[in-house]
Enzyme design. Structure first.
Site, mmCIF file in Angstrom:
data_model
loop_
_atom_site.group_PDB
_atom_site.id
_atom_site.type_symbol
_atom_site.label_atom_id
_atom_site.label_comp_id
_atom_site.label_asym_id
_atom_site.label_seq_id
_atom_site.Cartn_x
_atom_site.Cartn_y
_atom_site.Cartn_z
ATOM 1 N N SER A 170 -17.482 -21.214 -55.162
ATOM 2 C CA SER A 170 -17.270 -21.783 -53.835
ATOM 3 C C SER A 170 -17.588 -23.261 -53.735
ATOM 4 O O SER A 170 -17.113 -23.939 -52.824
ATOM 5 C CB SER A 170 -18.113 -21.012 -52.808
ATOM 6 O OG SER A 170 -19.492 -21.095 -53.116
ATOM 7 N N HIS A 229 -14.278 -15.751 -52.006
ATOM 8 C CA HIS A 229 -13.404 -16.900 -51.755
ATOM 9 C C HIS A 229 -12.031 -16.710 -52.388
ATOM 10 O O HIS A 229 -11.388 -17.680 -52.805
ATOM 11 C CB HIS A 229 -14.065 -18.177 -52.266
ATOM 12 C CG HIS A 229 -15.246 -18.594 -51.451
ATOM 13 N ND1 HIS A 229 -15.131 -19.324 -50.292
ATOM 14 C CD2 HIS A 229 -16.569 -18.344 -51.609
ATOM 15 C CE1 HIS A 229 -16.328 -19.528 -49.778
ATOM 16 N NE2 HIS A 229 -17.222 -18.947 -50.561
ATOM 17 N N LYS A 284 -14.880 -13.831 -44.165
ATOM 18 C CA LYS A 284 -14.110 -15.060 -44.413
ATOM 19 C C LYS A 284 -12.653 -14.830 -44.036
ATOM 20 O O LYS A 284 -12.300 -14.902 -42.866
ATOM 21 C CB LYS A 284 -14.303 -15.515 -45.856
ATOM 22 C CG LYS A 284 -15.735 -15.986 -46.140
ATOM 23 C CD LYS A 284 -15.921 -16.472 -47.540
ATOM 24 C CE LYS A 284 -17.278 -17.116 -47.741
ATOM 25 N NZ LYS A 284 -18.421 -16.214 -47.484
#
Length: 409
Positions: free
Chosen positions: A205, A233, A264
């Site tokens: 990340s 991610h 996310k």
């Protein structure tokens, strides 16, 4: 109880003074640590958002809309109308929360439905939900690995992975960042272990670089090890169908365990999960402490996440929308003279090389009333790097180029 006994139970003046002295000493130590952070230019202030999450936000102290470049709202689903409505419906039907852990009276049909859909999405046998992916990482390794086993971890893995590994009793081997030669050396050294698990972020990340999963899987198969990836991610937007880096790099059937997040791309509310072999998931339900001793995910969170996964299962269009915008931004920023680190990922680290400069740049951009970015600080093996992390989202239009690039020149 007599008055004399009551008197004995009262704290003495000396004891009370010692208590105050201990607090005073602790306060001095804490203030020193805080001042060290401030003077080092790495103070992390919290910007107060007064609107819903999205590409445009309202920030306390600023005037008008601010262009938001630092959320992990990769697909723009945090405020997607269907996702929001699904959360409202779940709130009305199932209530605000369960007031219980899963195994007592905290499992509703919507929890099982979401787990089934996540397993389907990742093409794995089963899934278990956690309050966060940090909890998923904290709860996995001590259940799977014992003192006769070994874990081989990339040196730049996320803090939650590092903390999770510390909780297990397996022998620990750390290999250099994305260095397949060093990984092979560690695999050779750990050959006497019963089980071996290679552990890596799918996407790191800080820099947005992707793990060399094909090479990792090749080595794991050669030396009889399993492979684990953290896909926080990557889930939802990496790969042709948004399944993650394992899909993008063609190794979905060679990665054995995947941890990821609902916080996310998949709605952005909260929650994490593990997908993998059913016997592992069953054992986690029996022994994983963050699962056993944390309240169930609230129904509105489950409702939002389920709808987000359903949207991705129904169409690849949302996942595919991120790539083109990411490349346009990276190319324009490079043409403007900036160094952009990482692979072709929506995390676009603008490398500045100085912690204070990164922090000042982020603050100045917010003061200009145009955009907000996040200053980040990364320790490597030999240097202290600083960057401003920019995250492109699928809901941004051409303003990402025409507003942001002139702003920082």
């Amino acid at each position: 109880m007599t008055l004399g006994q009551l008197y004995i139970l009262r704290p003495s003046t000396t004891t009370s003074n010692r208590g105050y002295a201990a607090i005073a000493e602790a306060r001095t130590v804490l203030e020193h640590e805080l001042e060290t952070i401030r003077t080092g230019g790495t103070w992390k202030g919290e910007r107060i958002i007064t609107s819903k999450q999205g590409p445009h936000i309202n920030v306390d102290g600023s005037h008008g809309d601010i262009l938001n470049f630092c959320a992990n709202n990769y697909l723009g689903l945090s405020s997607h109308p269907q996702v929001v409505e699904a959360g409202i419906e779940a709130l009305k039907k199932y209530g605000a929360g369960l007031s219980s852990v899963r195994f007592i009276c905290g499992t509703q049909d919507i929890h099982k439905d979401l787990e089934q859909k996540l397993a389907q999405f990742h093409e794995r046998e089963d899934c278990i939900l956690y309050a966060s992916c940090f909890d998923a990482n904290a709860g996995l390794f001590e259940v799977l690995l014992g003192p006769d086993d070994a874990v081989l971890s990339d040196e730049l893995n996320h803090a939650s992975i590092i903390d999770g590994i510390r909780l297990c009793r397996a022998k620990r081997f750390r290999y250099k960042h994305m260095d397949l030669n060093d990984l092979e050396t560690q695999l050779k050294e750990s050959q006497s272990s019963r089980l071996r698990l290679v552990v890596t972020d799918g996407v790191f990340s800080m820099d947005g670089d992707m793990a060399p999963l094909k090479g990792i899987c090749d080595l794991a198969e050669q030396y009889g090890a399993m492979v684990f990836i953290d896909e926080c991610h990557a889930t939802g937007f990496m790969g042709p169908r948004g399944r993650g880096t394992d899909e993008l790099l063609g190794v979905m059937d060679r990665v054995h365990i995947v941890n990821s997040t609902l916080g996310k791309a998949l709605g952005g509310a909260a929650g994490g999960y593990t997908v993998g072999p059913k016997p592992l998931i069953d054992l986690l339900r029996q022994r994983s402490r963050p699962y056993l001793f944390s309240n169930s995910l609230p129904p509105p969170v489950v409702g939002c996440a389920t709808r987000a996964v359903e949207l991705l299962l129904a169409s690849n269009e949302i996942a595919q929308s991120v790539g083109d915008k990411t490349m346009r931004f990276r190319n324009k920023m490079t043409e403007a003279g900036f160094t952009i680190s990482g692979s072709d990922h929506p995390i676009c680290p603008v490398m500045l090389g100085d912690a204070r400069l990164a922090s000042l740049m982020a603050d100045d951009m917010l003061k200009l009333g145009e955009a907000t970015v996040q200053a980040e600080y990364e320790w490597s093996t030999s240097t202290f790097q600083a960057l401003s992390n920019i995250t492109t989202q699928s809901v941004y239009w051409s303003e990402i180029l025409w507003i942001f690039c002139p702003l920082i020149l």
